[in-house]
Write an enzyme that holds these catalytic residues in place. Structure first.
Site, PDB file in Angstrom:
ATOM      1  CE  LYS A 110      -1.387  11.774  -3.888  1.00 41.32           C
ATOM      2  NZ  LYS A 110      -1.277  11.327  -2.493  1.00 41.32           N
ATOM      3  CG  ASN A 111       1.802  13.660  -1.913  1.00 42.87           C
ATOM      4  OD1 ASN A 111       0.588  13.442  -1.863  1.00 42.87           O
ATOM      5  ND2 ASN A 111       2.682  12.705  -2.101  1.00 42.87           N
ATOM      6  NE  ARG A 139      -0.743   7.690   6.242  1.00 41.75           N
ATOM      7  CZ  ARG A 139      -0.416   7.930   7.503  1.00 41.75           C
ATOM      8  NH1 ARG A 139      -1.006   7.252   8.446  1.00 41.75           N
ATOM      9  NH2 ARG A 139       0.443   8.848   7.813  1.00 41.75           N
ATOM     10  NE  ARG A 150       1.854   5.859   5.206  1.00 42.15           N
ATOM     11  CZ  ARG A 150       1.247   6.271   4.087  1.00 42.15           C
ATOM     12  NH1 ARG A 150       0.574   5.422   3.369  1.00 42.15           N
ATOM     13  NH2 ARG A 150       1.305   7.546   3.737  1.00 42.15           N
ATOM     14  N   PRO A 151       2.412   4.855  11.246  1.00 42.20           N
ATOM     15  CG  PRO A 151       4.421   4.622  12.386  1.00 42.20           C
ATOM     16  CD  PRO A 151       3.734   4.240  11.117  1.00 42.20           C
ATOM     17  CB  ILE A 152       0.281   9.481  13.960  1.00 40.36           C
ATOM     18  CG1 ILE A 152      -0.464   8.760  15.079  1.00 40.36           C
ATOM     19  CG2 ILE A 152      -0.441   9.349  12.626  1.00 40.36           C
ATOM     20  CD1 ILE A 152      -1.758   9.399  15.490  1.00 40.36           C
ATOM     21  CG  LEU A 186       8.206  10.389  14.292  1.00 39.75           C
ATOM     22  CD1 LEU A 186       8.949  10.276  12.962  1.00 39.75           C
ATOM     23  CD2 LEU A 186       9.171  10.557  15.456  1.00 39.75           C
ATOM     24  NE  ARG A 243      -6.097   7.775  -2.142  1.00 33.73           N
ATOM     25  CZ  ARG A 243      -5.150   7.387  -1.280  1.00 33.73           C
ATOM     26  NH1 ARG A 243      -4.858   6.109  -1.169  1.00 33.73           N
ATOM     27  NH2 ARG A 243      -4.510   8.263  -0.537  1.00 33.73           N
TER      28      ARG A 243
HETATM   29  C1  EPZ Z   1       3.916  11.320   2.542  1.00 41.07           C
HETATM   30  O1  EPZ Z   1       3.307  10.338   3.360  1.00 41.07           O
HETATM   31  C2  EPZ Z   1       3.254  11.188   1.183  1.00 41.07           C
HETATM   32  N1  EPZ Z   1       1.816  11.457   1.294  1.00 41.07           N
HETATM   33  C3  EPZ Z   1       3.497   9.779   0.626  1.00 41.07           C
HETATM   34  O2  EPZ Z   1       2.950   9.758  -0.686  1.00 41.07           O
HETATM   35  C4  EPZ Z   1       4.998   9.540   0.518  1.00 41.07           C
HETATM   36  O3  EPZ Z   1       5.215   8.218   0.082  1.00 41.07           O
HETATM   37  C5  EPZ Z   1       5.637   9.743   1.892  1.00 41.07           C
HETATM   38  O4  EPZ Z   1       5.325  11.073   2.388  1.00 41.07           O
HETATM   39  C6  EPZ Z   1       7.157   9.618   1.842  1.00 41.07           C
HETATM   40  O5  EPZ Z   1       7.681  10.534   0.936  1.00 41.07           O
HETATM   41  C7  EPZ Z   1       1.398  12.739   1.350  1.00 41.07           C
HETATM   42  O6  EPZ Z   1       2.179  13.670   1.312  1.00 41.07           O
HETATM   43  C8  EPZ Z   1      -0.078  12.950   1.442  1.00 41.07           C
HETATM   44  P1  EPZ Z   1       6.130   9.810   6.151  1.00 41.07           P
HETATM   45  P2  EPZ Z   1       3.598  10.357   4.965  1.00 41.07           P
HETATM   46  O7  EPZ Z   1       5.483  10.310   7.388  1.00 41.07           O
HETATM   47  O8  EPZ Z   1       3.670  11.744   5.437  1.00 41.07           O
HETATM   48  C9  EPZ Z   1       7.353   6.525   9.277  1.00 41.07           C
HETATM   49  C10 EPZ Z   1       1.723   8.939  -2.460  1.00 41.07           C
HETATM   50  O9  EPZ Z   1       1.987   7.987  -3.175  1.00 41.07           O
HETATM   51  N2  EPZ Z   1       6.665   7.374  10.265  1.00 41.07           N
HETATM   52  O10 EPZ Z   1       7.309  10.526   5.589  1.00 41.07           O
HETATM   53  O11 EPZ Z   1       2.635   9.428   5.611  1.00 41.07           O
HETATM   54  C11 EPZ Z   1       6.336   5.797   8.403  1.00 41.07           C
HETATM   55  O12 EPZ Z   1       5.948   4.591   9.011  1.00 41.07           O
HETATM   56  C12 EPZ Z   1       1.876   8.840  -0.960  1.00 41.07           C
HETATM   57  O13 EPZ Z   1       1.376  10.079  -2.883  1.00 41.07           O
HETATM   58  C13 EPZ Z   1       6.809   7.058  11.617  1.00 41.07           C
HETATM   59  O14 EPZ Z   1       7.475   6.092  11.975  1.00 41.07           O
HETATM   60  O15 EPZ Z   1       5.055   9.699   4.978  1.00 41.07           O
HETATM   61  C14 EPZ Z   1       7.080   5.536   7.126  1.00 41.07           C
HETATM   62  O16 EPZ Z   1       7.819   4.326   7.251  1.00 41.07           O
HETATM   63  C15 EPZ Z   1       2.104   7.427  -0.539  1.00 41.07           C
HETATM   64  N3  EPZ Z   1       6.165   7.827  12.539  1.00 41.07           N
HETATM   65  C16 EPZ Z   1       8.072   6.702   7.045  1.00 41.07           C
HETATM   66  O17 EPZ Z   1       8.060   7.342   8.328  1.00 41.07           O
HETATM   67  C17 EPZ Z   1       5.405   8.913  12.181  1.00 41.07           C
HETATM   68  O18 EPZ Z   1       4.863   9.607  13.076  1.00 41.07           O
HETATM   69  C18 EPZ Z   1       7.689   7.730   5.997  1.00 41.07           C
HETATM   70  O19 EPZ Z   1       6.456   8.249   6.381  1.00 41.07           O
HETATM   71  C19 EPZ Z   1       5.275   9.213  10.808  1.00 41.07           C
HETATM   72  C20 EPZ Z   1       5.916   8.431   9.869  1.00 41.07           C
END
Ligand code: EPZ
Length: 419
Positions: free
Chosen positions: A22-23, A94, A123-125, A127, A400
């Site tokens: 999925k991811n 998201r 889940r901030p954006i 970065l 999902r």
């Molecule tokens: C991806 O989410 C996956 N989703 C998540 O899978 C997975 O848990 C996660 O990566 C970590 O491996 C998809 O790929 C669709 P991140 P993503 O950005 O991209 C912080 C599932 O179960 N962060 O690596 O949202 C954030 O707060 C889902 O399939 C910032 O601070 O994860 C978090 O603490 C759940 N600023 C950490 O990074 C940002 O701009 C990891 O988030 C972005 C993220």
């Protein structure tokens, strides 16, 4: 409201086929916006999240069709326009935010509703936006929207404070048509990133180093069509490995990549589970007919132990001999499954980002609710071994991310049904 009911105690036997990741498929579908020729994605997992992102692309003028028979998705993004995508659709998931990079790159401007948080964290954006700014975009945030504008993105060097998967993917997709070279440092190394890069390179992009912490992209002027098969879902495979371990069964998992599963394999071996990888078949045999030893786990970005396997591992450790400790370092609130497991008789205490698990002899079935995609799968795993019946509500979370999980488990001998 649909529920899943599991009667505990059955031993599992036989083989299970893992679907595509999925991811990996979600960013790959978003990336197809960058091409102006026909794209075919094979063996796609028919999941709620996949249909949502396909609906989003259709709203933007792409022509997306999902073939439920041969599991292929064909996408023609020639007519994509930077129209406002429907908020309700975007906020359903998201990962919809992954269209920001491709739309900004292709159209030089795009406005999108800010993705909501979800129950595993804020889940901030920031970065993602830091990367777009580095590539020359002007970013405006207000009234629940983020708007990015750039005549043409210009390659640059970007350092990610945290190796965010989504930010790495969004910036990678924004950079492939940018002018000049982009270097992403402290990039996420998850296998899904390398799969996205392989997909983009098959369309004519020039990406090097994806899957490592430093990715280099040489911008090109246009991307062609392609025919692509994504990687297997390492989290689904890991979930079935735990199903074998928790039910003390021996099963074969078809569609498993040993390197992608390394952290899960090593941890299960530490618990005393026998794991054998069959190179020629891309399969794994898991033999859980043994006592499970307590272990300590810390979730980390890849190649560390995946956060998406944290709750499933916790279910297993509630029945281990001894006390275990799980530290969740990736998300700030990913222990909602703890209270549900405690309802089933588990002994778990949470202190901040660490859960302390005291092994018990058995779990008892009861009614529980899924709080996120992986927590839902975790409750099914606990139900496989709890005595009597476990009824799981809010199973839309599970749909999902897992293709027909109850059918796959029933085929292995589990007493499980959806009502
Ligand atoms: C991806 O989410 C996956 N989703 C998540 O899978 C997975 O848990 C996660 O990566 C970590 O491996 C998809 O790929 C669709 P991140 P993503 O950005 O991209 C912080 C599932 O179960 N962060 O690596 O949202 C954030 O707060 C889902 O399939 C910032 O601070 O994860 C978090 O603490 C759940 N600023 C950490 O990074 C940002 O701009 C990891 O988030 C972005 C993220």
């Amino acid at each position: 409201m649909e529920k899943i009911i599991v009667k505990g105690g059955n031993e599992l036997k036989g083989d299970v086929k893992i679907s595509s990741a999925k991811n990996a498929v979600l960013p790959i579908i978003a990336a197809s916006i960058l091409g102006n020729e026909l794209i075919t994605i094979n063996n796609a997992p028919l999941l709620e999240d996949v249909s949502v992102i396909c609906d989003v692309l259709n709203e933007l003028g792409s022509n997306v069709s999902i073939n439920k028979n041969d599991l292929s998705i064909t996408i023609d993004s020639k007519e994509v326009k930077p129209v406002d995508a429907n908020d309700e659709l975007i906020r359903k998931m998201r990962a919809s935010f992954l269209i920001m990079g491709p739309m900004l790159s292709r159209h030089g401007c795009f406005k999108l509703s800010l993705p909501g948080g979800c129950n595993i964290g804020s889940r901030p954006i920031d970065l993602h936006l830091k990367g777009f700014k580095a590539l020359g975009a002007d970013i405006e945030i207000g009234h629940g929207y983020v708007e990015a504008k750039a005549k043409r993105l210009i390659g640059d060097r970007i350092y990610l404070d945290f190796p965010s998967v989504g930010a790495t993917e969004n910036i990678l997709m924004a950079s492939v048509l940018a002018k000049g070279t982009t270097i992403i440092e402290n990039a996420a190394e998850e296998p899904e990133i390398a799969d996205l890069a392989n997909f983009l390179n098959s369309m004519g992009a020039k990406i090097d180093g994806a899957g490592s912490g430093k990715i280099t992209v040489d911008g090109v002027d246009e991307l062609k069509g392609t025919n692509y098969t994504p990687i297997y879902d390492r989290i689904e495979a890991g979930t079935f490995m735990i199903a074998a371990a928790i039910s003390r069964s021996k099963i074969k998992i078809r569609g498993a990549n040993e390197e992608h599963l390394r952290p899960i394999i090593e941890k299960l071996k530490e618990c005393g589970i026998i794991v054998e990888y069959l190179e020629d078949e891309n399969s794994i045999i898991v033999d859980g007919r043994c006592n499970v030893k307590a272990v300590d786990i810390k979730t980390l970005p890849y190649p560390g132990f995946p956060t998406d396997m944290q709750s499933q591992m916790m279910a297993l450790l509630t029945l281990a001999t001894g006390n275990s400790m799980i530290t969740e370092t990736v998300f700030e609130n990913r222990f909602m499954h703890v209270s549900e497991l405690c309802r089933m008789g588990a002994k778990i205490k949470v202190d901040g980002r660490t859960a302390f698990i005291e092994g018990v002899n058995k779990l008892t079935g009861c009614d529980v609710k899924a709080t996120d995609l992986r927590a839902g799968a975790t409750l099914i795993l606990a139900g496989l071994v709890a005595d009597k019946y476990t009824e799981i509500r809010d199973i839309y979370h599970i749909d999902r991310g897992y293709v027909c999980i109850e059918e796959k488990l029933r085929a292995l001998g589990a007493d499980i049904e959806r009502v």
